[in-house]
Write an enzyme that holds these catalytic residues in place. Structure first.
Site, PDB file in Angstrom:
ATOM      1  N   THR A 425      15.163 -22.199  28.412  1.00 25.02           N
ATOM      2  CA  THR A 425      13.902 -21.460  28.273  1.00 25.02           C
ATOM      3  C   THR A 425      12.777 -22.007  29.150  1.00 25.02           C
ATOM      4  O   THR A 425      12.887 -23.071  29.733  1.00 25.02           O
ATOM      5  CB  THR A 425      13.503 -21.428  26.770  1.00 25.02           C
ATOM      6  OG1 THR A 425      14.603 -20.966  26.017  1.00 25.02           O
ATOM      7  CG2 THR A 425      12.317 -20.582  26.478  1.00 25.02           C
ATOM      8  N   SER A 489      13.770 -15.960  16.543  1.00 24.87           N
ATOM      9  CA  SER A 489      13.441 -16.906  17.607  1.00 24.87           C
ATOM     10  C   SER A 489      12.532 -18.010  17.072  1.00 24.87           C
ATOM     11  O   SER A 489      11.955 -17.885  15.995  1.00 24.87           O
ATOM     12  CB  SER A 489      12.712 -16.149  18.723  1.00 24.87           C
ATOM     13  OG  SER A 489      12.191 -17.044  19.668  1.00 24.87           O
ATOM     14  N   GLY A 511      14.198 -24.700  21.928  1.00 22.05           N
ATOM     15  CA  GLY A 511      14.924 -24.274  20.738  1.00 22.05           C
ATOM     16  C   GLY A 511      14.013 -24.407  19.527  1.00 22.05           C
ATOM     17  O   GLY A 511      12.793 -24.214  19.630  1.00 22.05           O
TER      18      GLY A 511
HETATM   19  N1  GLU Z   1      16.600 -18.943  22.081  1.00 23.07           N
HETATM   20  C1  GLU Z   1      15.580 -19.785  21.563  1.00 23.07           C
HETATM   21  C2  GLU Z   1      14.587 -18.986  20.779  1.00 23.07           C
HETATM   22  O1  GLU Z   1      14.394 -17.852  21.021  1.00 23.07           O
HETATM   23  C3  GLU Z   1      14.872 -20.524  22.631  1.00 23.07           C
HETATM   24  C4  GLU Z   1      15.762 -21.524  23.215  1.00 23.07           C
HETATM   25  C5  GLU Z   1      15.057 -22.606  23.918  1.00 23.07           C
HETATM   26  O2  GLU Z   1      13.864 -22.774  23.816  1.00 23.07           O
HETATM   27  O3  GLU Z   1      15.717 -23.318  24.607  1.00 23.07           O
HETATM   28  O4  GLU Z   1      13.952 -19.523  19.930  1.00 23.07           O
END
Ligand code: GLU
Length: 604
Positions: A425, A489, A511
């Site tokens: 991200t 998310s 994450g």
């Molecule tokens: N897929 C995660 C989310 O939408 C983000 C992943 C990340 O920040 O690496 O929360």
């Protein structure tokens, strides 16, 4: 200064100057174990950078913000930041600059975000004073079922067995989000916003140290798909830092998007190629052309909470970011952390257990509100939060933490979620000359997403942000897979306001750790008056699921014995945030970029 897109700089400058799961502990461990070590060396990779980039890198290394008056941008890669800066310099809006930045990020930081992914955007509009949020999250295909990530016996798949291949790919939202943001708030012609990315894709860009390290660390998974392998492992060997990389397929895709807009992506041959790649993969998914035709960006009400003299506004469901960051601030507010030392173990006991309480509610109640009834108001209800905050009044770490019972207008029965999010991200923060502010977190989920590459970009694995388990002891999980639903998310693009005007634009990848990174950097800035660069650089301390995480190899590990004495289990971890932030002061703009990654801030 040349203002190509609009009229008077003076008027604009005035506008600006007045602005003055919970996953189980076992899941969390799995998450920590799976994070590849990929700390970036920043300056070395950009040895041939332009003078303004070199200055910005030097400011970052010295721990001081980049200072400007008219506009500012902070994002994860100097080439992307420069593309956005050029647009802002010509009088383009923050939305115009975002399109340019995102299209370059998709090229130079392909592992983190791009056309094959999704994003959430928070916008402060200087003319109206309103905060708007746009949800460009990926959606599950119409043919997806709650057992998508389970084997024939109903057992959840192993994380990477679910991630790699077509099964995890949701309908991308980023191309449509870029276009909608431009339609609402753009000034510059759409087609020109892709020029820099097209030029870089055709003439080549040097692979950064971080990209090269991440490719080397993921070579086995990248090798599974021929198109992906050919690009990242040319001749079978991982791309080396500094190698000039060209991406003709991506240039071609951008040209179509520039000329035809999102139709080029959502109907026609790009969508067909994505659907074919997903369905024909060895680990196939069920995405179809109808899913592309039905995709929509959704405007959502922002989630705003008051904190002392501030209002903290972020992204509501399907992100848990705004609500969980908001709950943390409401839970710590009675304890006046501003009056405490930022190095005190007691400060972090309060913050850490507040975050645990918020995460317990997140794991139980937060998901796509269009699919599951959610106690949105109840979770931020003052009486409810006062009851939860009262739990923090003791002197020791909480022995057990459970979700609360927020008020709701009908019965709620959910089991706890076990979605696992691993960090990839990217985050973009922009303030333009008119005083508009944009905070956008953008992702393809795991680093390199599903590892499927189509037309020069990677496809997301966002569907693995759903809970793999659909029920627990017969009780449904709010964030289970359902057709057309958006996975929960943690992304927390945030704009902090004071007296209705923005004072801080911030967000991060990471994450589920995003929530703690963002909350803490806001705290560092608002309560302890750190300059924005120091606020982002400060070693992390975080608590999501019980173990108190301290950023390893930093001074903060000194807190370990004190936190243990308070009853916490402490885990030392690499905490690879990617915070990008802009502080809007009475006297100007201050930009910061996370020293753990390669980004910079530029302004004028
Ligand atoms: N897929 C995660 C989310 O939408 C983000 C992943 C990340 O920040 O690496 O929360």
């Amino acid at each position: 200064m040349q203002l190509r897109y609009q009229a008077g700089r003076a008027a604009l400058a005035v506008g600006l100057l007045v602005c003055g799961a919970s996953i189980t502990p076992a899941g969390a461990q799995q998450e920590a174990d799976a994070i590849a070590p990929e700390q970036a060396t920043t300056t070395g990779a950009f040895a041939t950078a332009s003078p303004r980039v070199s200055e910005a890198l030097a400011a970052k290394a010295r721990g001081v913000p980049v200072v400007a008056r008219d506009w500012m941008i902070a994002a994860a890669h100097p080439l992307a930041v420069e593309a956005g800066a050029d647009i802002l310099q010509k009088g383009g809006s923050a939305a115009d600059a975002m399109v340019a930045v995102q299209s370059v990020l998709g090229l130079v930081e392909p592992q983190s975000s791009g056309l094959g992914g999704g994003a959430f955007l928070v916008w402060y509009d200087a003319a109206s004073g309103e905060v708007t949020t746009l949800d460009g999250r990926e959606t599950a295909p119409a043919a997806a079922t709650p057992t998508l990530f389970q084997d024939g016996q109903g057992t959840p798949l192993k994380f990477f067995d679910a991630v790699v291949g077509g099964r995890s790919v949701g309908v991308p939202g980023t191309p449509m989000l870029m276009h909608q943001a431009h339609q609402r708030w753009g000034r510059a012609p759409w087609a020109g916003l892709f020029d820099r990315a097209i030029e870089l894709a055709e003439n080549g860009f040097p692979a950064s140290a971080r990209l090269a390290a991440m490719i080397a660390g993921d070579a086995e998974r990248l090798a599974r798909n021929p198109a992906t392998a050919a690009y990242f492992l040319p001749g079978g060997a991982p791309l080396q830092a500094g190698t000039l990389v060209k991406n003709a397929g991506y240039a071609e895709t951008l040209r179509s998007l520039a000329v035809r807009g999102p139709e080029a992506f959502y109907s026609g041959s790009i969508a067909t190629d994505i659907v074919t790649a997903v369905q024909s993969d060895a680990n196939p998914g069920v995405l179809s052309m109808q899913d592309f035709a039905g995709y929509r960006v959704k405007q959502r009400p922002p989630v705003c909470v008051s904190y002392r003299i501030y209002e903290i506004c972020g992204m509501g469901p399907p992100s848990s970011g705004g609500l969980t960051v908001g709950q943390i601030f409401k839970l710590i507010e009675p304890f006046n952390l501003a009056g405490r030392s930022p190095d005190d173990a007691e400060t972090w006991r309060i913050f850490g257990d507040a975050a645990r309480l918020a995460f317990a509610d997140r794991g139980r109640y937060m998901a796509d509100i269009d699919f599951v009834p959610m106690p949105l108001k109840g979770l931020l209800d003052p009486d409810y939060l006062a009851t939860r905050a009262a739990l923090l009044a003791g002197e020791k770490a909480l022995e057990t933490v459970a979700p609360g019972q927020p008020a709701f207008d009908h019965a709620l029965l959910y089991a706890d979620d076990d979605a696992l999010e691993l960090p990839s991200t990217s985050h973009i923060s922009i303030v333009d000359q008119a005083g508009n502010a944009l905070s956008m977190t953008t992702t393809i989920e795991n680093a390199f997403g599903s590892r499927l590459m189509v037309r020069g970009f990677l496809l997301n694995n966002e569907l693995t942000d759903f809970s793999f388990r659909s029920h627990r002891d017969g009780v449904p999980i709010a964030n289970r897979v359902e057709p057309g639903k958006r996975p929960r998310s943690s992304m927390a693009p945030t704009i902090v306001l004071r007296d209705g005007r923005p004072v801080l634009v911030i967000g991060s990848p990471g994450g589920s750790a995003i929530i703690g990174y963002v909350a803490q950097a806001i705290l560092n800035t608002l309560d302890w008056n750190m300059n924005v660069q120091q606020a982002l650089a400060r070693p992390h301390r975080n608590n999501r699921f019980g173990p108190f995480e301290l950023e390893k190899d930093t001074a903060v590990v000194a807190l370990q014995p004190q936190l243990e004495a308070l009853g916490f289990t402490v885990a030392l971890r690499e905490m690879n945030s990617g915070l990008h932030a802009i502080r809007i002061g009475e006297d100007g703009l201050y930009g910061g970029a996370d020293p753990r990654r390669e980004g910079i801030a530029l302004g004028e």
